[in-house]
Design a protein around this motif. Structure first.
Motif, PDB file in Angstrom:
ATOM      1  N   HIS A  66       0.826  -1.170   0.048  1.00  0.00           N
ATOM      2  CA  HIS A  66       0.063  -0.028   0.150  1.00  0.00           C
ATOM      3  C   HIS A  66       0.908   1.237   0.021  1.00  0.00           C
ATOM      4  O   HIS A  66       0.403   2.380   0.368  1.00  0.00           O
ATOM      5  CB  HIS A  66      -0.852   0.130   1.339  1.00  0.00           C
ATOM      6  CG  HIS A  66      -1.996  -1.194   1.002  1.00  0.00           C
ATOM      7  ND1 HIS A  66      -3.050  -1.211   0.300  1.00  0.00           N
ATOM      8  CD2 HIS A  66      -1.897  -2.275   2.020  1.00  0.00           C
ATOM      9  CE1 HIS A  66      -3.645  -2.374   0.361  1.00  0.00           C
ATOM     10  NE2 HIS A  66      -3.189  -2.918   1.296  1.00  0.00           N
ATOM     11  N   ASP A 139      -5.768   1.772  -7.232  1.00  0.00           N
ATOM     12  CA  ASP A 139      -5.207   0.865  -8.212  1.00  0.00           C
ATOM     13  C   ASP A 139      -6.543   0.186  -8.889  1.00  0.00           C
ATOM     14  O   ASP A 139      -7.002  -0.890  -8.276  1.00  0.00           O
ATOM     15  CB  ASP A 139      -4.297  -0.253  -7.647  1.00  0.00           C
ATOM     16  CG  ASP A 139      -3.766  -1.310  -8.660  1.00  0.00           C
ATOM     17  OD1 ASP A 139      -4.125  -1.031  -9.874  1.00  0.00           O
ATOM     18  OD2 ASP A 139      -3.167  -1.990  -8.408  1.00  0.00           O
ATOM     19  N   GLN A 141      -6.761  -1.845 -11.360  1.00  0.00           N
ATOM     20  CA  GLN A 141      -6.302  -3.047 -11.782  1.00  0.00           C
ATOM     21  C   GLN A 141      -6.317  -4.119 -10.431  1.00  0.00           C
ATOM     22  O   GLN A 141      -6.185  -5.340 -11.075  1.00  0.00           O
ATOM     23  CB  GLN A 141      -5.127  -3.077 -12.786  1.00  0.00           C
ATOM     24  CG  GLN A 141      -5.133  -2.147 -14.068  1.00  0.00           C
ATOM     25  CD  GLN A 141      -3.870  -2.269 -14.955  1.00  0.00           C
ATOM     26  OE1 GLN A 141      -2.886  -2.731 -14.279  1.00  0.00           O
ATOM     27  NE2 GLN A 141      -3.963  -2.257 -16.155  1.00  0.00           N
ATOM     28  N   GLY A 142      -6.389  -3.882  -9.368  1.00  0.00           N
ATOM     29  CA  GLY A 142      -6.351  -4.506  -8.338  1.00  0.00           C
ATOM     30  C   GLY A 142      -7.565  -5.235  -8.009  1.00  0.00           C
ATOM     31  O   GLY A 142      -8.726  -4.688  -8.489  1.00  0.00           O
ATOM     32  N   HIS A 150     -11.355  -0.108  -4.477  1.00  0.00           N
ATOM     33  CA  HIS A 150     -10.035  -0.639  -5.079  1.00  0.00           C
ATOM     34  C   HIS A 150      -8.956  -0.534  -4.034  1.00  0.00           C
ATOM     35  O   HIS A 150      -8.947   0.471  -3.228  1.00  0.00           O
ATOM     36  CB  HIS A 150      -9.812   0.215  -6.452  1.00  0.00           C
ATOM     37  CG  HIS A 150     -10.757   0.034  -7.378  1.00  0.00           C
ATOM     38  ND1 HIS A 150     -10.543  -1.057  -8.358  1.00  0.00           N
ATOM     39  CD2 HIS A 150     -11.764   0.830  -7.917  1.00  0.00           C
ATOM     40  CE1 HIS A 150     -11.484  -1.070  -9.202  1.00  0.00           C
ATOM     41  NE2 HIS A 150     -12.377  -0.125  -9.009  1.00  0.00           N
ATOM     42  N   PRO A 151      -7.690  -1.353  -4.249  1.00  0.00           N
ATOM     43  CA  PRO A 151      -6.625  -1.118  -3.500  1.00  0.00           C
ATOM     44  C   PRO A 151      -6.217   0.475  -3.427  1.00  0.00           C
ATOM     45  O   PRO A 151      -6.168   1.023  -4.601  1.00  0.00           O
ATOM     46  CB  PRO A 151      -5.617  -2.116  -3.773  1.00  0.00           C
ATOM     47  CG  PRO A 151      -6.338  -3.238  -4.661  1.00  0.00           C
ATOM     48  CD  PRO A 151      -7.712  -2.353  -5.223  1.00  0.00           C
TER      49      PRO A 151
END
Length: 414
Positions: A66, A139, A141-142, A150-151
């Motif tokens: 993170h 993110d 795409q996470g 999302h992350p």
């Protein structure tokens, strides 16, 4: 137009700008990267360059899911740059601008991620010093987490410390963004890990409410509220979560949780937050307080007519917010009397619309204080009137028996 950054990197496209420099989409030996190229005046400062090199080991050593990792630091001629991991997504400010406020579950999940990242940084002896939505990346795409969040990753580690050199910021200056500054920073104390906790709790409050707890209006007013005012309660969230917020927004740094504790405690709250919609709370509007009527600018301009969004406080009265989302801001440290509200008779800038919060604790406390003050003034007026009446009766009595009113003569002596 592509440009070389050192011998290993090529910058292709500008992704964003801030007060410290420009972020580029770049390419390195291991693929795509984000390159933060600091301003030329910073790169020409030899003291800062030396500080930059000294921080290299600490910044390169930050490795956490993170935290946006710093891969390299480049010092090459007029170029001073941080090469970072490229995150495919957006920043939290952009999401807030779009949605205004998040569900408690999504807000807590995002802040818990950042708390974990801060815990790793603090263990390595690194304090971020500028935690805010602009420096939190999502993110895309996470994998989706609680509340379809999302992350979240924290970026821009080390930049505040690099810029905050004695040569650039004397003891009368502070570095940071007004809405997220801990009280001890405003009072001139050195930044510790607890300042990041305060800023992150402010971010959580903003995600839930749609505005920061002490923001709005002139930066001096914002700084004073951090030091003197208590946080306005938010209805509709579990009491345990509210107590966490209050603890991390405590004025005393020692009262706040550590980052690792905050992350753990927030995740414990997630099962209780599932399905709770975004809060319905009062928004700041144009209402003014009873004792501070709004004074309209006699010469309005486009800048003064624009209402700044919460979290983007203009630094110069009458100016518009910085559309480039400055990462760092240098401000004068208020004197003690200014933090206390200023000496009697001191002129005060008109309060802007964004400063008022109908139904808020601050508004209620202000109204109550006005009521008490009026009662005191009324009582004093009654006593004064009684004293004047008695004095007049004594003067009349003295005149009747031919004696001089001695008290009246004495009171007229210089």
């Amino acid at each position: 137009m592509a440009r070389k950054i050192g011998s290993r990197y090529t910058a292709h496209q500008i992704l964003g700008r801030g007060s410290a420099g420009t972020v580029w989409l770049g390419e390195g030996p291991e693929g795509p990267v984000a390159i933060k190229l600091l301003r030329e005046d910073l790169a020409s400062d030899q003291e800062l360059v030396g500080r930059f090199v000294q921080e290299r080991t600490a910044l390169l050593g930050l490795d956490h899911p993170h935290v946006v990792s710093v891969r390299d630091l480049v010092v090459d001629g007029n170029d001073l740059a941080l090469v970072m991991d490229l995150v495919r997504g957006t920043d939290l400010r952009t999401r807030l601008d779009r949605e205004r406020r998040l569900s408690p579950e999504a807000a807590v999940a995002i802040v818990a991620d950042i708390a974990d990242g801060l815990a790793a940084a603090h263990s390595a002896g690194v304090v971020h010093r500028d935690v805010k939505p602009e420096n939190i990346l999502l993110d895309m795409q996470g994998p989706l987490g609680p509340g379809s969040s999302h992350p979240a990753l924290l970026t821009d580690f080390g930049v505040a410390k690099l810029i905050d050199t004695p040569r650039r910021t004397r003891a009368t200056k502070i570095i940071g963004t007004p809405d997220y500054l801990a009280p001890e920073i405003i009072e001139g104390l050195p930044p510790r890990a607890s300042v990041d906790i305060y800023a992150l709790a402010t971010v959580l409050y903003e995600l839930l409410a749609g505005f920061t707890p002490f923001g709005g209006g002139h930066p001096g007013a914002v700084l004073r509220r951090h030091v003197t005012e208590t946080v306005v309660p938010l209805p509709g969230i579990p009491d345990e979560l509210w107590q966490l917020l209050v603890q991390c927004l405590a004025k005393a740094p020692a009262s706040r949780l550590r980052a690792s504790e905050l992350g753990d405690r927030l995740r414990e709250q997630l099962p209780h937050l599932a399905g709770i919609p975004p809060l319905d709370v009062d928004e700041p509007d144009d209402e003014t307080s009873e004792d501070e009527p709004y004074e309209e600018d006699p010469h309005p301009t486009a800048a003064t007519s624009a209402t700044p969004r919460r979290g983007a406080v203009p630094l110069v009265p009458g100016s518009s917010p910085d559309s480039n989302r400055d990462t760092h801001t240098s401000m004068r440290v208020p004197a003690p009397d200014e933090l206390a509200g200023g000496p009697r008779g001191t002129a005060r800038a008109p309060r802007t619309a964004a400063e008022r919060r109908p139904g808020s604790a601050r508004h209620k406390s202000t109204t109550e204080a006005v009521r008490r003050r009026r009662l005191k003034l009324g009582a004093a007026a009654i006593v004064l009137a009684a004293a004047v009446g008695v004095g007049g009766w004594l003067a009349t009595s003295s005149g009747d028996d031919g004696s001089a009113p001695q008290d009246t003569k004495q009171s007229s002596q210089p």
